[in-house]
Design a protein around this motif. Structure first.
Motif, PDB file in Angstrom:
ATOM      1  N   GLY A  45       7.616  -3.516  -5.527  1.00 20.66           N
ATOM      2  CA  GLY A  45       6.893  -2.460  -6.225  1.00 20.66           C
ATOM      3  C   GLY A  45       7.764  -1.633  -7.148  1.00 20.66           C
ATOM      4  O   GLY A  45       7.260  -0.939  -8.030  1.00 20.66           O
ATOM      5  N   LEU A  46       9.068  -1.691  -6.966  1.00 24.76           N
ATOM      6  CA  LEU A  46       9.986  -0.955  -7.838  1.00 24.76           C
ATOM      7  C   LEU A  46      10.102  -1.587  -9.229  1.00 24.76           C
ATOM      8  O   LEU A  46      10.529  -0.921 -10.169  1.00 24.76           O
ATOM      9  CB  LEU A  46      11.378  -0.872  -7.201  1.00 24.76           C
ATOM     10  CG  LEU A  46      11.481  -0.049  -5.918  1.00 24.76           C
ATOM     11  CD1 LEU A  46      12.867  -0.207  -5.304  1.00 24.76           C
ATOM     12  CD2 LEU A  46      11.167   1.406  -6.189  1.00 24.76           C
ATOM     13  N   VAL A  47       9.722  -2.858  -9.348  1.00 27.86           N
ATOM     14  CA  VAL A  47       9.806  -3.553 -10.638  1.00 27.86           C
ATOM     15  C   VAL A  47       8.654  -3.067 -11.518  1.00 27.86           C
ATOM     16  O   VAL A  47       7.484  -3.268 -11.180  1.00 27.86           O
ATOM     17  CB  VAL A  47       9.720  -5.082 -10.456  1.00 27.86           C
ATOM     18  CG1 VAL A  47       9.756  -5.793 -11.801  1.00 27.86           C
ATOM     19  CG2 VAL A  47      10.836  -5.577  -9.552  1.00 27.86           C
ATOM     20  N   ALA A  53       1.597  -5.623  -8.780  1.00 27.21           N
ATOM     21  CA  ALA A  53       0.628  -6.719  -8.891  1.00 27.21           C
ATOM     22  C   ALA A  53       1.069  -7.912  -8.039  1.00 27.21           C
ATOM     23  O   ALA A  53       0.246  -8.532  -7.357  1.00 27.21           O
ATOM     24  CB  ALA A  53       0.461  -7.130 -10.346  1.00 27.21           C
ATOM     25  N   ALA A  54       2.359  -8.207  -8.060  1.00 31.41           N
ATOM     26  CA  ALA A  54       2.884  -9.315  -7.249  1.00 31.41           C
ATOM     27  C   ALA A  54       2.741  -9.009  -5.763  1.00 31.41           C
ATOM     28  O   ALA A  54       2.347  -9.879  -4.974  1.00 31.41           O
ATOM     29  CB  ALA A  54       4.339  -9.576  -7.611  1.00 31.41           C
ATOM     30  N   VAL A  94       7.171   6.436  -9.594  1.00 30.25           N
ATOM     31  CA  VAL A  94       7.849   7.294  -8.620  1.00 30.25           C
ATOM     32  C   VAL A  94       6.941   7.649  -7.436  1.00 30.25           C
ATOM     33  O   VAL A  94       7.249   7.283  -6.302  1.00 30.25           O
ATOM     34  CB  VAL A  94       8.450   8.573  -9.263  1.00 30.25           C
ATOM     35  CG1 VAL A  94       9.194   9.397  -8.220  1.00 30.25           C
ATOM     36  CG2 VAL A  94       9.380   8.217 -10.409  1.00 30.25           C
ATOM     37  N   VAL A  95       5.843   8.342  -7.668  1.00 32.47           N
ATOM     38  CA  VAL A  95       4.933   8.711  -6.577  1.00 32.47           C
ATOM     39  C   VAL A  95       4.414   7.448  -5.883  1.00 32.47           C
ATOM     40  O   VAL A  95       4.309   7.402  -4.658  1.00 32.47           O
ATOM     41  CB  VAL A  95       3.756   9.567  -7.109  1.00 32.47           C
ATOM     42  CG1 VAL A  95       2.722   9.832  -6.032  1.00 32.47           C
ATOM     43  CG2 VAL A  95       4.281  10.862  -7.689  1.00 32.47           C
ATOM     44  N   GLY A  96       4.110   6.434  -6.658  1.00 27.28           N
ATOM     45  CA  GLY A  96       3.614   5.178  -6.097  1.00 27.28           C
ATOM     46  C   GLY A  96       4.645   4.481  -5.235  1.00 27.28           C
ATOM     47  O   GLY A  96       4.304   3.847  -4.232  1.00 27.28           O
ATOM     48  N   ASP A  97       5.911   4.589  -5.618  1.00 22.72           N
ATOM     49  CA  ASP A  97       6.970   3.966  -4.822  1.00 22.72           C
ATOM     50  C   ASP A  97       7.098   4.641  -3.460  1.00 22.72           C
ATOM     51  O   ASP A  97       7.307   3.982  -2.449  1.00 22.72           O
ATOM     52  CB  ASP A  97       8.293   4.013  -5.585  1.00 22.72           C
ATOM     53  CG  ASP A  97       8.214   3.223  -6.889  1.00 22.72           C
ATOM     54  OD1 ASP A  97       7.540   2.174  -6.900  1.00 22.72           O
ATOM     55  OD2 ASP A  97       8.810   3.667  -7.880  1.00 22.72           O
ATOM     56  N   VAL A  98       6.957   5.948  -3.433  1.00 18.64           N
ATOM     57  CA  VAL A  98       6.969   6.688  -2.165  1.00 18.64           C
ATOM     58  C   VAL A  98       5.723   6.323  -1.354  1.00 18.64           C
ATOM     59  O   VAL A  98       5.795   6.096  -0.140  1.00 18.64           O
ATOM     60  CB  VAL A  98       7.046   8.214  -2.409  1.00 18.64           C
ATOM     61  CG1 VAL A  98       6.889   8.984  -1.110  1.00 18.64           C
ATOM     62  CG2 VAL A  98       8.351   8.567  -3.102  1.00 18.64           C
TER      63      VAL A  98
END
Length: 117
Positions: A45-47, A53-54, A94-98
């Motif tokens: 998800g960091l990419v 999506a992957a 950022v928020v999504g990565d957390v």
């Protein structure tokens, strides 16, 4: 071999595959500071652009397995909602990565499959 034994064997094999995938996606690495485990789902998800999506596509595999095991449409929709929420909110920078670290759609979906079996 009876049909029932074959089906039980297939269900056990599918449950093992899903559990291994869930471990890989959600719990491969322990974060020492917060004491939480993360996996490929959070790392991919960091990419930017394609990572979430992957990871979502990998989550869809779990749903496909549940369908093959005979999950009801309601269960499949709930599983799809779990993956959709994580994919959509995880794509926010950022928020999504957390969010990916704390909302574990694959773990939630594995619990639904365990109830099914």
């Amino acid at each position: 071999m009876s049909t029932l034994a074959f089906t039980a064997s297939n269900a056990a094999a599918a449950k093992l595959r899903i559990a291994r995938l869930e471990q890989m996606l959600e719990g491969m690495i322990r974060l020492p500071i917060i004491g939480r485990r993360i996996g490929l789902d959070a790392l991919i998800g960091l990419v930017p652009g394609i990572g979430d999506a992957a990871a979502g596509a990998l989550g869809l595999y779990v749903i496909w397995e549940a369908r093959n095991l005979g999950a009801s449409n309601a269960t499949l929709l709930r599983m799809l909602a779990n993956v959709g929420i994580e994919t959509a909110l995880g794509s926010v920078p950022v928020v999504g990565d957390v969010f990916d670290v704390f909302f574990r759609s694959n773990t939630r979906n594995l619990k639904l499959i365990k109830r099914l079996l």
